[in-house]
Design a protein around this motif. Structure first.
Motif, PDB file in Angstrom:
ATOM      1  N   PRO A   1     -39.929 -27.423  31.763  1.00  0.00           N
ATOM      2  CA  PRO A   1     -38.706 -28.035  31.555  1.00  0.00           C
ATOM      3  C   PRO A   1     -38.958 -29.397  31.955  1.00  0.00           C
ATOM      4  CG  PRO A   1     -38.316 -25.838  32.170  1.00  0.00           C
ATOM      5  CD  PRO A   1     -39.551 -26.118  32.568  1.00  0.00           C
ATOM      6  N   SER A   2     -39.303 -29.842  32.953  1.00  0.00           N
ATOM      7  CA  SER A   2     -39.296 -31.280  33.521  1.00  0.00           C
ATOM      8  C   SER A   2     -40.243 -32.122  32.498  1.00  0.00           C
ATOM      9  CB  SER A   2     -39.571 -31.327  35.021  1.00  0.00           C
ATOM     10  OG  SER A   2     -40.913 -30.777  35.066  1.00  0.00           O
ATOM     11  N   VAL A   3     -41.385 -31.406  32.204  1.00  0.00           N
ATOM     12  CA  VAL A   3     -42.367 -32.317  31.636  1.00  0.00           C
ATOM     13  C   VAL A   3     -41.847 -32.305  30.019  1.00  0.00           C
ATOM     14  CG1 VAL A   3     -44.887 -32.006  30.390  1.00  0.00           C
ATOM     15  CG2 VAL A   3     -44.309 -31.776  32.607  1.00  0.00           C
ATOM     16  N   GLN A   4     -41.270 -31.329  29.491  1.00  0.00           N
ATOM     17  CA  GLN A   4     -40.687 -31.316  28.067  1.00  0.00           C
ATOM     18  C   GLN A   4     -39.758 -32.617  28.163  1.00  0.00           C
ATOM     19  OE1 GLN A   4     -39.007 -27.956  26.350  1.00  0.00           O
ATOM     20  NE2 GLN A   4     -40.597 -26.486  27.429  1.00  0.00           N
ATOM     21  N   ARG A   5     -38.826 -32.654  29.089  1.00  0.00           N
ATOM     22  CA  ARG A   5     -37.713 -33.772  29.064  1.00  0.00           C
ATOM     23  C   ARG A   5     -38.505 -35.134  29.224  1.00  0.00           C
ATOM     24  NH1 ARG A   5     -35.204 -29.754  32.614  1.00  0.00           N
ATOM     25  NH2 ARG A   5     -33.632 -28.948  31.600  1.00  0.00           N
ATOM     26  N   ARG A   6     -39.685 -35.123  30.001  1.00  0.00           N
ATOM     27  CA  ARG A   6     -40.348 -36.536  30.041  1.00  0.00           C
ATOM     28  C   ARG A   6     -40.777 -36.916  28.702  1.00  0.00           C
ATOM     29  NH1 ARG A   6     -39.862 -41.017  30.602  1.00  0.00           N
ATOM     30  NH2 ARG A   6     -41.581 -42.277  31.008  1.00  0.00           N
ATOM     31  N   LEU A   7     -41.823 -35.929  28.143  1.00  0.00           N
ATOM     32  CA  LEU A   7     -42.358 -36.306  26.870  1.00  0.00           C
ATOM     33  C   LEU A   7     -41.010 -36.670  25.584  1.00  0.00           C
ATOM     34  CD1 LEU A   7     -44.576 -33.192  26.410  1.00  0.00           C
ATOM     35  CD2 LEU A   7     -45.287 -35.806  26.747  1.00  0.00           C
TER      36      LEU A   7
ATOM     37  N   GLY B   1     -17.647 -38.950  12.172  1.00  0.00           N
ATOM     38  CA  GLY B   1     -17.289 -39.535  13.777  1.00  0.00           C
ATOM     39  C   GLY B   1     -18.402 -38.987  14.501  1.00  0.00           C
ATOM     40  N   SER B   2     -18.459 -39.417  15.756  1.00  0.00           N
ATOM     41  CA  SER B   2     -19.533 -39.328  16.367  1.00  0.00           C
ATOM     42  C   SER B   2     -19.197 -38.191  17.242  1.00  0.00           C
ATOM     43  CB  SER B   2     -19.611 -40.572  17.622  1.00  0.00           C
ATOM     44  OG  SER B   2     -18.280 -40.542  18.459  1.00  0.00           O
ATOM     45  N   HIS B   3     -20.346 -37.676  17.762  1.00  0.00           N
ATOM     46  CA  HIS B   3     -20.230 -36.424  18.475  1.00  0.00           C
ATOM     47  C   HIS B   3     -20.219 -36.651  19.936  1.00  0.00           C
ATOM     48  CE1 HIS B   3     -22.350 -32.296  19.877  1.00  0.00           C
ATOM     49  NE2 HIS B   3     -21.176 -32.073  19.969  1.00  0.00           N
ATOM     50  N   ALA B   4     -18.969 -36.478  20.765  1.00  0.00           N
ATOM     51  CA  ALA B   4     -18.880 -36.783  22.118  1.00  0.00           C
ATOM     52  C   ALA B   4     -19.523 -35.841  23.132  1.00  0.00           C
ATOM     53  CB  ALA B   4     -17.311 -37.165  22.411  1.00  0.00           C
ATOM     54  N   GLY B   5     -19.882 -34.533  22.683  1.00  0.00           N
ATOM     55  CA  GLY B   5     -20.407 -33.620  23.399  1.00  0.00           C
ATOM     56  C   GLY B   5     -21.645 -33.744  23.768  1.00  0.00           C
ATOM     57  N   SER B   6     -22.210 -32.998  24.793  1.00  0.00           N
ATOM     58  CA  SER B   6     -23.670 -32.905  25.272  1.00  0.00           C
ATOM     59  C   SER B   6     -24.534 -32.427  24.435  1.00  0.00           C
ATOM     60  CB  SER B   6     -23.481 -32.166  26.456  1.00  0.00           C
ATOM     61  OG  SER B   6     -23.432 -30.901  26.448  1.00  0.00           O
ATOM     62  N   GLY B   7     -24.067 -31.491  23.486  1.00  0.00           N
ATOM     63  CA  GLY B   7     -24.874 -30.849  22.529  1.00  0.00           C
ATOM     64  C   GLY B   7     -25.430 -29.586  23.067  1.00  0.00           C
ATOM     65  N   HIS B   8     -24.689 -29.158  24.085  1.00  0.00           N
ATOM     66  CA  HIS B   8     -24.993 -27.894  24.731  1.00  0.00           C
ATOM     67  C   HIS B   8     -24.074 -26.616  24.640  1.00  0.00           C
ATOM     68  CE1 HIS B   8     -28.295 -29.416  27.385  1.00  0.00           C
ATOM     69  NE2 HIS B   8     -27.777 -30.456  27.344  1.00  0.00           N
TER      70      HIS B   8
ATOM     71  N   ALA C   1     -34.323 -25.939  23.550  1.00  0.00           N
ATOM     72  CA  ALA C   1     -34.721 -27.218  23.852  1.00  0.00           C
ATOM     73  C   ALA C   1     -34.160 -27.774  25.486  1.00  0.00           C
ATOM     74  CB  ALA C   1     -33.955 -28.269  22.977  1.00  0.00           C
ATOM     75  N   ASP C   2     -33.384 -26.674  26.052  1.00  0.00           N
ATOM     76  CA  ASP C   2     -33.015 -26.843  27.479  1.00  0.00           C
ATOM     77  C   ASP C   2     -34.046 -26.351  28.388  1.00  0.00           C
ATOM     78  OD1 ASP C   2     -30.476 -28.219  27.434  1.00  0.00           O
ATOM     79  OD2 ASP C   2     -29.241 -26.616  27.345  1.00  0.00           O
ATOM     80  N   GLY C   3     -35.226 -25.907  27.687  1.00  0.00           N
ATOM     81  CA  GLY C   3     -36.394 -25.251  28.498  1.00  0.00           C
ATOM     82  C   GLY C   3     -36.103 -23.849  28.900  1.00  0.00           C
ATOM     83  N   LEU C   4     -35.389 -23.207  28.386  1.00  0.00           N
ATOM     84  CA  LEU C   4     -35.026 -21.674  28.735  1.00  0.00           C
ATOM     85  C   LEU C   4     -36.299 -20.715  28.352  1.00  0.00           C
ATOM     86  CD1 LEU C   4     -32.096 -23.035  29.480  1.00  0.00           C
ATOM     87  CD2 LEU C   4     -31.167 -20.743  28.893  1.00  0.00           C
ATOM     88  N   SER C   5     -36.462 -19.727  28.896  1.00  0.00           N
ATOM     89  CA  SER C   5     -37.526 -18.789  28.184  1.00  0.00           C
ATOM     90  C   SER C   5     -36.718 -17.859  27.421  1.00  0.00           C
ATOM     91  CB  SER C   5     -37.994 -17.951  29.494  1.00  0.00           C
ATOM     92  OG  SER C   5     -37.050 -17.221  30.095  1.00  0.00           O
ATOM     93  N   ASN C   6     -37.564 -17.084  26.753  1.00  0.00           N
ATOM     94  CA  ASN C   6     -36.696 -16.025  25.797  1.00  0.00           C
ATOM     95  C   ASN C   6     -35.850 -15.191  26.552  1.00  0.00           C
ATOM     96  OD1 ASN C   6     -38.293 -17.315  23.680  1.00  0.00           O
ATOM     97  ND2 ASN C   6     -39.510 -15.213  23.237  1.00  0.00           N
TER      98      ASN C   6
ATOM     99  N   ARG D   1     -29.459 -34.060  23.824  1.00  0.00           N
ATOM    100  CA  ARG D   1     -29.762 -35.411  24.220  1.00  0.00           C
ATOM    101  C   ARG D   1     -30.598 -35.390  25.291  1.00  0.00           C
ATOM    102  NH1 ARG D   1     -23.404 -37.707  24.192  1.00  0.00           N
ATOM    103  NH2 ARG D   1     -23.130 -37.152  21.897  1.00  0.00           N
ATOM    104  N   ALA D   2     -31.344 -36.478  25.477  1.00  0.00           N
ATOM    105  CA  ALA D   2     -32.147 -36.577  26.775  1.00  0.00           C
ATOM    106  C   ALA D   2     -31.189 -36.740  28.059  1.00  0.00           C
ATOM    107  CB  ALA D   2     -33.079 -37.863  26.604  1.00  0.00           C
TER     108      ALA D   2
END
Length: 289
Positions: A126-132, A190-197, A233-238, A282-283
Protein backbone atom coordinates in the motif's frame (compact mmCIF):
# COMPACT_ATOMS: atom_id res chain seq x y z
CA UNK A 1 4.41 -21.50 -7.35
CA UNK A 2 8.15 -22.01 -7.86
CA UNK A 3 10.27 -19.26 -6.33
CA UNK A 4 13.95 -18.26 -6.37
CA UNK A 5 15.13 -16.04 -3.50
CA UNK A 6 17.97 -13.56 -4.18
CA UNK A 7 19.62 -11.73 -1.27
CA UNK A 8 23.29 -11.13 -0.48
CA UNK A 9 22.82 -11.39 3.30
CA UNK A 10 22.92 -15.06 4.28
CA UNK A 11 20.80 -14.71 7.41
CA UNK A 12 18.09 -12.81 5.52
CA UNK A 13 18.19 -15.15 2.55
CA UNK A 14 17.97 -18.27 4.70
CA UNK A 15 15.21 -16.74 6.82
CA UNK A 16 13.11 -15.94 3.74
CA UNK A 17 13.68 -19.43 2.34
CA UNK A 18 12.59 -20.96 5.65
CA UNK A 19 9.53 -18.71 5.89
CA UNK A 20 8.36 -19.47 2.35
CA UNK A 21 8.95 -23.16 2.88
CA UNK A 22 6.34 -23.15 5.63
CA UNK A 23 3.66 -21.58 3.46
CA UNK A 24 1.22 -23.64 1.37
CA UNK A 25 1.46 -23.43 -2.38
CA UNK A 26 5.05 -22.13 -2.44
CA UNK A 27 8.16 -24.12 -3.40
CA UNK A 28 11.57 -22.46 -3.08
CA UNK A 29 13.63 -23.99 -5.90
CA UNK A 30 16.80 -21.93 -5.50
CA UNK A 31 18.60 -19.21 -3.55
CA UNK A 32 21.06 -16.69 -4.99
CA UNK A 33 23.72 -14.62 -3.24
CA UNK A 34 23.75 -11.82 -5.83
CA UNK A 35 22.21 -10.68 -9.08
CA UNK A 36 24.51 -12.79 -11.26
CA UNK A 37 23.42 -15.96 -9.49
CA UNK A 38 19.78 -14.87 -9.71
CA UNK A 39 20.04 -14.48 -13.49
CA UNK A 40 21.76 -17.88 -13.80
CA UNK A 41 19.16 -19.63 -11.62
CA UNK A 42 16.31 -18.04 -13.53
CA UNK A 43 17.76 -19.41 -16.78
CA UNK A 44 18.38 -22.86 -15.27
CA UNK A 45 15.23 -23.37 -13.21
CA UNK A 46 12.60 -21.19 -14.97
CA UNK A 47 10.88 -20.21 -11.69
CA UNK A 48 7.52 -18.48 -11.64
CA UNK A 49 8.88 -15.64 -9.49
CA UNK A 50 12.23 -14.31 -8.31
CA UNK A 51 12.04 -12.57 -4.93
CA UNK A 52 14.77 -10.00 -5.51
CA UNK A 53 16.84 -7.87 -3.18
CA UNK A 54 18.12 -4.64 -4.76
CA UNK A 55 21.52 -3.81 -3.32
CA UNK A 56 23.78 -6.78 -3.99
CA UNK A 57 27.39 -7.19 -5.19
CA UNK A 58 28.53 -8.03 -8.74
CA UNK A 59 25.08 -7.35 -10.23
CA UNK A 60 22.44 -5.37 -8.37
CA UNK A 61 18.76 -6.22 -8.28
CA UNK A 62 17.72 -3.66 -10.89
CA UNK A 63 20.15 -4.98 -13.51
CA UNK A 64 19.31 -8.59 -12.63
CA UNK A 65 15.60 -7.77 -13.00
CA UNK A 66 16.17 -6.23 -16.43
CA UNK A 67 18.19 -9.22 -17.65
CA UNK A 68 15.73 -11.81 -16.34
CA UNK A 69 12.71 -10.03 -17.80
CA UNK A 70 14.44 -9.66 -21.17
CA UNK A 71 15.67 -13.25 -21.34
CA UNK A 72 12.87 -15.03 -19.48
CA UNK A 73 9.62 -13.06 -19.72
CA UNK A 74 7.68 -15.90 -18.10
CA UNK A 75 9.48 -15.24 -14.80
CA UNK A 76 8.05 -12.39 -12.73
CA UNK A 77 10.06 -10.28 -10.29
CA UNK A 78 8.97 -9.15 -6.84
CA UNK A 79 11.43 -6.80 -5.16
CA UNK A 80 11.95 -7.32 -1.43
CA UNK A 81 14.23 -4.62 -0.09
CA UNK A 82 14.98 -2.39 2.86
CA UNK A 83 14.65 0.69 0.68
CA UNK A 84 11.47 2.44 -0.48
CA UNK A 85 13.00 5.69 -1.76
CA UNK A 86 12.29 6.91 -5.28
CA UNK A 87 15.84 6.12 -6.45
CA UNK A 88 15.25 2.47 -5.59
CA UNK A 89 11.57 2.12 -6.44
CA UNK A 90 11.27 3.61 -9.91
CA UNK A 91 14.37 2.03 -11.52
CA UNK A 92 13.19 -1.39 -10.30
CA UNK A 93 9.72 -0.92 -11.78
CA UNK A 94 11.14 0.42 -15.04
CA UNK A 95 13.40 -2.65 -15.23
CA UNK A 96 10.32 -4.88 -15.19
CA UNK A 97 9.52 -5.70 -11.55
CA UNK A 98 5.80 -6.31 -11.09
CA UNK A 99 5.92 -6.33 -7.29
CA UNK A 100 7.68 -4.21 -4.67
CA UNK A 101 7.74 -4.83 -0.92
CA UNK A 102 9.91 -3.66 1.94
CA UNK A 103 11.46 -6.10 4.38
CA UNK A 104 9.04 -5.24 7.15
CA UNK A 105 6.35 -7.07 5.11
CA UNK A 106 4.69 -10.06 6.74
CA UNK A 107 4.78 -13.56 5.33
CA UNK A 108 1.14 -13.13 4.27
CA UNK A 109 1.98 -9.93 2.36
CA UNK A 110 4.89 -11.62 0.60
CA UNK A 111 2.79 -14.58 -0.50
CA UNK A 112 0.00 -12.25 -1.62
CA UNK A 113 2.46 -10.31 -3.79
CA UNK A 114 3.84 -13.54 -5.27
CA UNK A 115 0.34 -14.71 -6.14
CA UNK A 116 -0.66 -11.33 -7.51
CA UNK A 117 2.21 -11.18 -9.99
CA UNK A 118 1.73 -14.79 -11.13
CA UNK A 119 -1.95 -13.96 -11.73
CA UNK A 120 -1.01 -10.96 -13.87
CA UNK A 121 -1.59 -8.27 -11.25
CA UNK A 122 0.81 -5.86 -9.59
CA UNK A 123 2.10 -6.95 -6.17
CA UNK A 124 2.71 -3.57 -4.58
CA UNK A 125 2.56 -2.71 -0.91
CA UNK A 126 0.00 0.00 0.00
CA UNK A 127 2.78 2.49 0.77
CA UNK A 128 4.33 1.92 -2.66
CA UNK A 129 0.94 2.31 -4.37
CA UNK A 130 0.44 5.63 -2.60
CA UNK A 131 3.92 6.84 -3.59
CA UNK A 132 3.31 5.98 -7.24
CA UNK A 133 -0.01 7.81 -7.19
CA UNK A 134 1.50 10.84 -5.50
CA UNK A 135 4.10 10.97 -8.28
CA UNK A 136 1.35 10.65 -10.89
CA UNK A 137 -0.69 13.44 -9.34
CA UNK A 138 2.36 15.69 -9.00
CA UNK A 139 3.22 15.12 -12.67
CA UNK A 140 -0.36 15.81 -13.72
CA UNK A 141 -0.38 19.03 -11.71
CA UNK A 142 2.82 20.16 -13.42
CA UNK A 143 1.33 19.63 -16.88
CA UNK A 144 -2.42 20.14 -16.59
CA UNK A 145 -2.66 23.86 -15.86
CA UNK A 146 0.16 25.03 -18.19
CA UNK A 147 -1.56 23.17 -21.05
CA UNK A 148 -4.95 24.63 -20.12
CA UNK A 149 -3.51 28.13 -19.81
CA UNK A 150 -1.92 27.79 -23.22
CA UNK A 151 -5.31 26.92 -24.71
CA UNK A 152 -6.86 29.86 -22.88
CA UNK A 153 -4.23 32.24 -24.24
CA UNK A 154 -4.85 31.03 -27.77
CA UNK A 155 -8.56 31.75 -27.17
CA UNK A 156 -7.72 35.28 -26.05
CA UNK A 157 -8.11 34.72 -22.33
CA UNK A 158 -5.66 35.38 -19.54
CA UNK A 159 -5.14 32.64 -16.97
CA UNK A 160 -8.00 30.32 -16.04
CA UNK A 161 -11.29 30.89 -17.89
CA UNK A 162 -13.84 33.16 -16.30
CA UNK A 163 -17.10 31.31 -15.71
CA UNK A 164 -19.40 34.32 -15.57
CA UNK A 165 -20.49 35.77 -18.89
CA UNK A 166 -19.51 32.72 -21.00
CA UNK A 167 -22.38 30.27 -20.54
CA UNK A 168 -22.19 27.11 -22.62
CA UNK A 169 -18.63 27.79 -23.80
CA UNK A 170 -16.67 24.62 -24.61
CA UNK A 171 -13.80 25.66 -22.36
CA UNK A 172 -16.27 26.11 -19.51
CA UNK A 173 -17.45 22.56 -20.02
CA UNK A 174 -13.83 21.36 -19.86
CA UNK A 175 -13.38 23.36 -16.70
CA UNK A 176 -16.47 21.80 -15.14
CA UNK A 177 -15.07 18.32 -15.77
CA UNK A 178 -11.58 19.16 -14.51
CA UNK A 179 -13.01 20.74 -11.38
CA UNK A 180 -15.25 17.77 -10.80
CA UNK A 181 -12.36 15.30 -10.99
CA UNK A 182 -10.10 17.42 -8.81
CA UNK A 183 -12.82 18.00 -6.25
CA UNK A 184 -14.06 14.44 -6.19
CA UNK A 185 -17.43 15.37 -7.80
CA UNK A 186 -18.20 13.87 -11.19
CA UNK A 187 -21.21 15.27 -12.94
CA UNK A 188 -22.35 17.29 -9.92
CA UNK A 189 -22.38 21.00 -9.25
CA UNK A 190 -20.35 21.44 -6.00
CA UNK A 191 -17.14 20.24 -4.56
CA UNK A 192 -16.79 17.02 -2.67
CA UNK A 193 -15.55 17.84 0.78
CA UNK A 194 -15.28 14.26 1.96
CA UNK A 195 -12.19 12.09 1.79
CA UNK A 196 -13.60 9.68 -0.76
CA UNK A 197 -13.47 6.83 1.74
CA UNK A 198 -16.38 4.72 2.89
CA UNK A 199 -18.55 6.59 5.32
CA UNK A 200 -17.38 10.06 4.29
CA UNK A 201 -20.26 11.63 2.42
CA UNK A 202 -18.97 15.16 1.93
CA UNK A 203 -21.40 17.69 0.48
CA UNK A 204 -23.26 15.29 -1.78
CA UNK A 205 -24.35 12.64 0.69
CA UNK A 206 -22.68 9.87 -1.37
CA UNK A 207 -19.10 8.79 -0.62
CA UNK A 208 -18.44 7.06 -3.92
CA UNK A 209 -20.23 8.79 -6.76
CA UNK A 210 -20.70 12.45 -5.88
CA UNK A 211 -23.39 14.01 -7.97
CA UNK A 212 -25.25 10.74 -8.59
CA UNK A 213 -26.17 9.40 -5.15
CA UNK A 214 -27.22 5.79 -5.04
CA UNK A 215 -27.05 5.35 -8.83
CA UNK A 216 -24.58 3.87 -11.28
CA UNK A 217 -21.63 5.94 -12.46
CA UNK A 218 -20.92 7.19 -15.98
CA UNK A 219 -18.49 4.29 -16.44
CA UNK A 220 -21.22 1.79 -15.61
CA UNK A 221 -19.96 0.85 -12.15
CA UNK A 222 -22.62 0.00 -9.62
CA UNK A 223 -22.50 1.58 -6.18
CA UNK A 224 -21.10 -1.64 -4.69
CA UNK A 225 -18.44 -1.98 -7.41
CA UNK A 226 -17.36 1.59 -6.75
CA UNK A 227 -17.24 0.87 -3.03
CA UNK A 228 -14.94 -2.09 -3.73
CA UNK A 229 -12.79 0.09 -6.01
CA UNK A 230 -12.32 2.67 -3.25
CA UNK A 231 -11.18 -0.05 -0.83
CA UNK A 232 -8.78 -1.47 -3.44
CA UNK A 233 -7.34 2.04 -3.77
CA UNK A 234 -6.86 2.07 0.00
CA UNK A 235 -4.63 -1.00 -0.38
CA UNK A 236 -6.99 -3.54 1.17
CA UNK A 237 -6.74 -7.19 0.16
CA UNK A 238 -9.75 -9.15 -1.08
CA UNK A 239 -10.11 -10.75 2.34
CA UNK A 240 -9.97 -7.38 4.09
CA UNK A 241 -12.54 -5.93 1.67
CA UNK A 242 -14.82 -8.90 2.34
CA UNK A 243 -14.56 -8.30 6.08
CA UNK A 244 -15.20 -4.58 5.72
CA UNK A 245 -18.26 -5.05 3.52
CA UNK A 246 -19.49 -8.25 5.20
CA UNK A 247 -19.48 -10.24 1.96
CA UNK A 248 -17.59 -13.31 0.79
CA UNK A 249 -14.18 -13.13 -0.89
CA UNK A 250 -15.74 -14.80 -3.94
CA UNK A 251 -18.20 -11.92 -4.19
CA UNK A 252 -15.34 -9.43 -3.85
CA UNK A 253 -13.52 -11.15 -6.74
CA UNK A 254 -16.68 -10.96 -8.85
CA UNK A 255 -17.02 -7.22 -8.17
CA UNK A 256 -13.32 -6.67 -8.98
CA UNK A 257 -13.58 -8.62 -12.25
CA UNK A 258 -16.65 -6.58 -13.19
CA UNK A 259 -15.09 -3.22 -12.39
CA UNK A 260 -11.89 -4.20 -14.25
CA UNK A 261 -13.98 -4.97 -17.34
CA UNK A 262 -16.06 -1.77 -17.10
CA UNK A 263 -13.13 0.59 -16.51
CA UNK A 264 -10.71 -1.14 -18.88
CA UNK A 265 -7.96 -1.61 -16.27
CA UNK A 266 -5.77 -4.71 -16.23
CA UNK A 267 -4.66 -4.98 -12.60
CA UNK A 268 -5.02 -3.49 -9.12
CA UNK A 269 -2.36 -0.84 -9.69
CA UNK A 270 -4.26 0.51 -12.70
CA UNK A 271 -7.50 0.32 -10.74
CA UNK A 272 -5.94 2.43 -7.96
CA UNK A 273 -4.75 4.95 -10.52
CA UNK A 274 -8.26 5.03 -12.06
CA UNK A 275 -9.80 5.73 -8.65
CA UNK A 276 -7.46 8.65 -8.02
CA UNK A 277 -7.85 10.09 -11.51
CA UNK A 278 -11.65 10.01 -11.22
CA UNK A 279 -11.77 11.68 -7.81
CA UNK A 280 -13.00 8.66 -5.86
CA UNK A 281 -10.09 8.90 -3.41
CA UNK A 282 -7.34 11.35 -2.68
CA UNK A 283 -3.64 10.98 -2.08
CA UNK A 284 -2.82 11.12 1.65
CA UNK A 285 -2.04 14.58 2.92
CA UNK A 286 -3.05 16.34 -0.31
CA UNK A 287 -5.52 19.20 -0.25
CA UNK A 288 -7.94 19.28 -3.12
CA UNK A 289 -9.27 22.68 -4.17
Amino acid sequence: MRVVVADDQAVVREGIVMLLGLLPGVEVVGAARDGEEAVALAAELAPDVVLMDLRMPRCDGVEATRRIREGHPGTEIVVLTTYADDDSLFPALRAGARGYLTKDASGEEIVRALRDVTDGRAGLSPSVQRRLLEQLLERNERTEWPERNERNERAGWSGRPERAGRPGDVEDEDEDEAGAVAGGSRGGGGSHAGSGHPGDTGDTGNPFHPGSPGGPSDDGLTERETEVLVLVADGLSNQEIAGRLRISTATVKTHINNLFAKTGVRDRAQAVRYAYQHGLVRAPGRRVT
